[in-house]
Write an enzyme that holds these catalytic residues in place. Structure first.
Site, PDB file in Angstrom:
ATOM      1  N   ASP A  55       0.712  -1.207  -0.147  1.00  0.00           N
ATOM      2  CA  ASP A  55      -0.161  -0.300   0.030  1.00  0.00           C
ATOM      3  C   ASP A  55       0.821   1.246  -0.025  1.00  0.00           C
ATOM      4  O   ASP A  55       1.717   1.024   0.320  1.00  0.00           O
ATOM      5  CB  ASP A  55      -0.892  -0.063   1.277  1.00  0.00           C
ATOM      6  CG  ASP A  55      -0.325  -0.351   2.485  1.00  0.00           C
ATOM      7  OD1 ASP A  55       0.864  -0.105   2.617  1.00  0.00           O
ATOM      8  OD2 ASP A  55      -0.814  -1.333   3.322  1.00  0.00           O
ATOM      9  N   ASP A  57       1.434   5.054   1.482  1.00  0.00           N
ATOM     10  CA  ASP A  57       0.975   6.126   2.574  1.00  0.00           C
ATOM     11  C   ASP A  57       1.772   7.347   2.174  1.00  0.00           C
ATOM     12  O   ASP A  57       2.891   7.538   1.624  1.00  0.00           O
ATOM     13  CB  ASP A  57       1.439   5.626   3.909  1.00  0.00           C
ATOM     14  CG  ASP A  57       0.682   4.389   4.381  1.00  0.00           C
ATOM     15  OD1 ASP A  57      -0.464   4.223   3.972  1.00  0.00           O
ATOM     16  OD2 ASP A  57       1.420   3.382   4.885  1.00  0.00           O
ATOM     17  N   ASP A 137       8.908   3.603  13.441  1.00  0.00           N
ATOM     18  CA  ASP A 137       9.629   2.610  14.235  1.00  0.00           C
ATOM     19  C   ASP A 137      11.039   2.155  13.758  1.00  0.00           C
ATOM     20  O   ASP A 137      11.961   2.353  14.541  1.00  0.00           O
ATOM     21  CB  ASP A 137       8.686   1.512  14.112  1.00  0.00           C
ATOM     22  CG  ASP A 137       8.193   1.043  12.823  1.00  0.00           C
ATOM     23  OD1 ASP A 137       8.609   1.646  11.891  1.00  0.00           O
ATOM     24  OD2 ASP A 137       7.258   0.118  13.119  1.00  0.00           O
TER      25      ASP A 137
HETATM   26  P1  ATP Z   1       3.786  -3.034   5.370  1.00  0.00           P
HETATM   27  O1  ATP Z   1       4.518  -3.643   4.095  1.00  0.00           O
HETATM   28  O2  ATP Z   1       3.141  -4.403   6.180  1.00  0.00           O
HETATM   29  O3  ATP Z   1       2.442  -2.542   5.016  1.00  0.00           O
HETATM   30  P2  ATP Z   1       4.574  -1.081   6.651  1.00  0.00           P
HETATM   31  O4  ATP Z   1       5.965  -0.486   7.333  1.00  0.00           O
HETATM   32  O5  ATP Z   1       4.111   0.088   5.742  1.00  0.00           O
HETATM   33  O6  ATP Z   1       4.797  -2.276   6.540  1.00  0.00           O
HETATM   34  P3  ATP Z   1       2.266  -0.073   8.083  1.00  0.00           P
HETATM   35  O7  ATP Z   1       1.528  -0.403   9.202  1.00  0.00           O
HETATM   36  O8  ATP Z   1       1.581   0.199   6.678  1.00  0.00           O
HETATM   37  O9  ATP Z   1       3.620  -0.892   8.013  1.00  0.00           O
HETATM   38  O10 ATP Z   1       2.800   1.457   8.532  1.00  0.00           O
HETATM   39  C1  ATP Z   1       3.114   2.614   7.596  1.00  0.00           C
HETATM   40  C2  ATP Z   1       4.208   3.124   8.399  1.00  0.00           C
HETATM   41  O11 ATP Z   1       3.756   3.859   9.652  1.00  0.00           O
HETATM   42  C3  ATP Z   1       5.472   2.533   8.794  1.00  0.00           C
HETATM   43  O12 ATP Z   1       6.298   2.233   7.447  1.00  0.00           O
HETATM   44  C4  ATP Z   1       6.151   3.261   9.830  1.00  0.00           C
HETATM   45  O13 ATP Z   1       6.499   4.152   9.467  1.00  0.00           O
HETATM   46  C5  ATP Z   1       4.967   3.722  10.316  1.00  0.00           C
HETATM   47  N1  ATP Z   1       4.523   2.595  11.778  1.00  0.00           N
HETATM   48  C6  ATP Z   1       3.576   1.837  11.380  1.00  0.00           C
HETATM   49  N2  ATP Z   1       3.643   1.110  12.571  1.00  0.00           N
HETATM   50  C7  ATP Z   1       4.325   1.663  13.425  1.00  0.00           C
HETATM   51  C8  ATP Z   1       4.410   1.582  14.957  1.00  0.00           C
HETATM   52  N3  ATP Z   1       4.029   0.623  15.701  1.00  0.00           N
HETATM   53  N4  ATP Z   1       5.262   2.723  15.674  1.00  0.00           N
HETATM   54  C9  ATP Z   1       5.860   3.368  14.699  1.00  0.00           C
HETATM   55  N5  ATP Z   1       5.674   3.747  13.562  1.00  0.00           N
HETATM   56  C10 ATP Z   1       4.828   3.001  13.012  1.00  0.00           C
HETATM   57 MG    MG Z   2       2.317  -0.104   4.626  1.00  0.00          MG
END
Ligand code: ATP
Ligand code: MG
Length: 431
Positions: A55, A57, A137
């Site tokens: 996805d 963001d 994170d």
């Molecule tokens: P995925 O490939 O699973 O989507 P992702 O890193 O994009 O991995 P998301 O849950 O979509 O995970 O989160 C988007 C962004 O928000 C992350 O890349 C990170 O920058 C931030 N983020 C998500 N969860 C946390 C958390 N628990 N603490 C701090 N930052 C977070």
């Molecule tokens: Mg994501």
């Protein structure tokens, strides 16, 4: 603290064409309205590492109300403590969040929503892009691709981690894991999925694992799905086991796995996860009900065996053990009804596979959950819980054209056959 590093498009290699249409519309829309708009998080990370993003963001200096002004009815504000905006283009939803500083607590900790209004307001303080980067994170999750100049802005040393294929926390591990224990699970998941080396500093500390028990069960369900419903599921599972992260989440099952009968139980779970991964890699449909059925089965099976030893007949023992396990489990990881109902059906059908006479076989085969239950029986046979001969019997039985199927009409239903106890060919062919 890291110095800002800015990398030109021709150097980082990510192009507009790598970004989805919907995400580009959001980014361009915000930029044209005079705001700073960046692709951020998992998408930038995945593109740099050569994976297809799941996805997209977007992060911006536009405040939530301003985002709504730009996109009108396409935009919807969600979230209470942190207002973020969902912008919909066709079937795709882009999550847009305003740069914000983190006052040092986790972003999705539901329990804190009940805090007084003062705190809620303070948490919604917006910040600079640099502050926004530092609340994230992992360093590789804190990279921003600014749509205006298409440069990548790195405030946290994420680019050098991409180059070293390393997963490193932003800030101090104990502080960041205490703020949000789910980050320990994210560490294992992201490292396994993207084949990154987990920085030794980011290894989940043994004495912090139990903090996961306090994470709201609904959030935990979403996390568990992301962990295991993936082609890298087996590697994720191995990582979670390695650090003991499954103990607070699947306590009853882990107690069985740590017991003398543990090895076979664990093999069943691993096979279920591997099956799901293989199916996903082939683009076949998968259901969380099957994974949860496998994950909780060791506890259900042992619970039922214990009740049987106390004299309860098998069927009620199984039913009662299921209820106990499920009600305890859902305090840690909630399982929505649409998955828990089929999960229980998969279990409930297991004893019926032993009844090969009378009308049970044809009735069982026409049960809507037969296929999943049969696949589950197959797993049990693979780990030695039931005889392979039993599975083979059902394999022949369900493929036999004379076996009534759900659509085969009332005549088939009424047919009453006895026998077929010993020879599957004789019983299947005798109608
Ligand atoms: P995925 O490939 O699973 O989507 P992702 O890193 O994009 O991995 P998301 O849950 O979509 O995970 O989160 C988007 C962004 O928000 C992350 O890349 C990170 O920058 C931030 N983020 C998500 N969860 C946390 C958390 N628990 N603490 C701090 N930052 C977070
Ligand atoms: Mg994501």
């Amino acid at each position: 603290m890291n110095e800002l590093r800015v990398v030109e498009p021709r150097e980082h290699g990510v192009q507009r064409g790598d970004i989805s249409e919907a995400a580009l519309s959001v980014l361009d829309g915000l930029r044209d309205a005079g705001y700073r708009a960046c692709l951020v998080g998992g998408a930038v990370r995945d593109l740099l590492l050569g994976f297809a993003p799941k996805d997209f963001d977007v992060a911006t200096d536009a405040e939530p109300e301003a985002i709504v002004e730009v996109f009108g009815r396409k935009a919807r504000l969600i979230g209470r403590r942190f207002q973020i905006c969902h912008v919909r283009f066709g079937r795709e939803v882009i999550e847009v969040s305003t740069f914000r500083a983190d006052p040092g607590n986790s972003e999705i900790d539901d329990s804190r929503e009940l805090d007084n209004a003062g705190r809620v307001l303070r948490d919604n303080v917006f910040g600079s892009i640099a502050e926004d980067a530092r609340r994230r994170d992992f360093a590789i999750n804190g990279l921003y691709l600014d749509i205006a100049d298409e440069c990548i802005y790195d405030y946290v040393g994420g680019l050098s981690d991409v180059e070293a294929r390393r997963l490193r926390l932003i800030g101090e591990a104990r502080v960041r894991y205490r703020e949000d224990p789910v980050r320990m699970i994210r560490a294992v998941r992201i490292a396994a999925k993207l084949d990154l080396r987990l920085d030794p500093e980011a290894e989940p500390p043994a004495d912090m694992i139990d903090l996961l028990a306090d994470v709201p069960a609904a959030r935990m369900f979403d996390e568990v799905l992301k962990l295991l419903m993936h082609s890298a599921g087996p590697a994720v599972y191995a990582g979670l086991r390695h650090y003991g992260l499954l103990h607070p989440l699947f306590t009853d099952t882990m107690a069985v796995l740590d017991s003398p009968v543990g090895a076979a139980s664990e093999a069943l779970i691993e096979k279920a996860i591997a099956n799901t991964a293989a199916r996903m890699a082939e683009g076949k449909p998968v259901t969380p009900a099957f994974i949860f059925a496998a994950l909780l089965w060791p506890a259900v099976r042992e619970g039922a065996a214990e009740l049987e030893r106390d004299g309860m007949p098998p069927a009620p023992a199984l039913a009662s053990a299921q209820s106990q396990v499920v009600s305890r489990q859902t305090q840690r990881v909630s399982i929505p009804k649409r998955f828990s109902i089929p999960m229980r059906e998969i279990w409930q059908l297991q004893p019926r596979f032993h009844k090969r006479r009378g009308r049970n076989p044809s009735r069982l085969i026409s049960h809507p959950r037969f296929r999943a239950a049969y696949d589950f029986l197959l797993l049990r046979a693979q780990v030695g819980e039931v005889e392979q001969e039993l599975v083979d019997w059902w394999t022949v039985m369900q493929d036999d054209p004379s076996t009534p199927k759900p659509a085969s009409g009332p005549g088939a239903r009424r047919r009453k056959r006895r026998g077929g106890r010993r020879s599957k060919t004789a019983s299947a062919g005798s109608s």
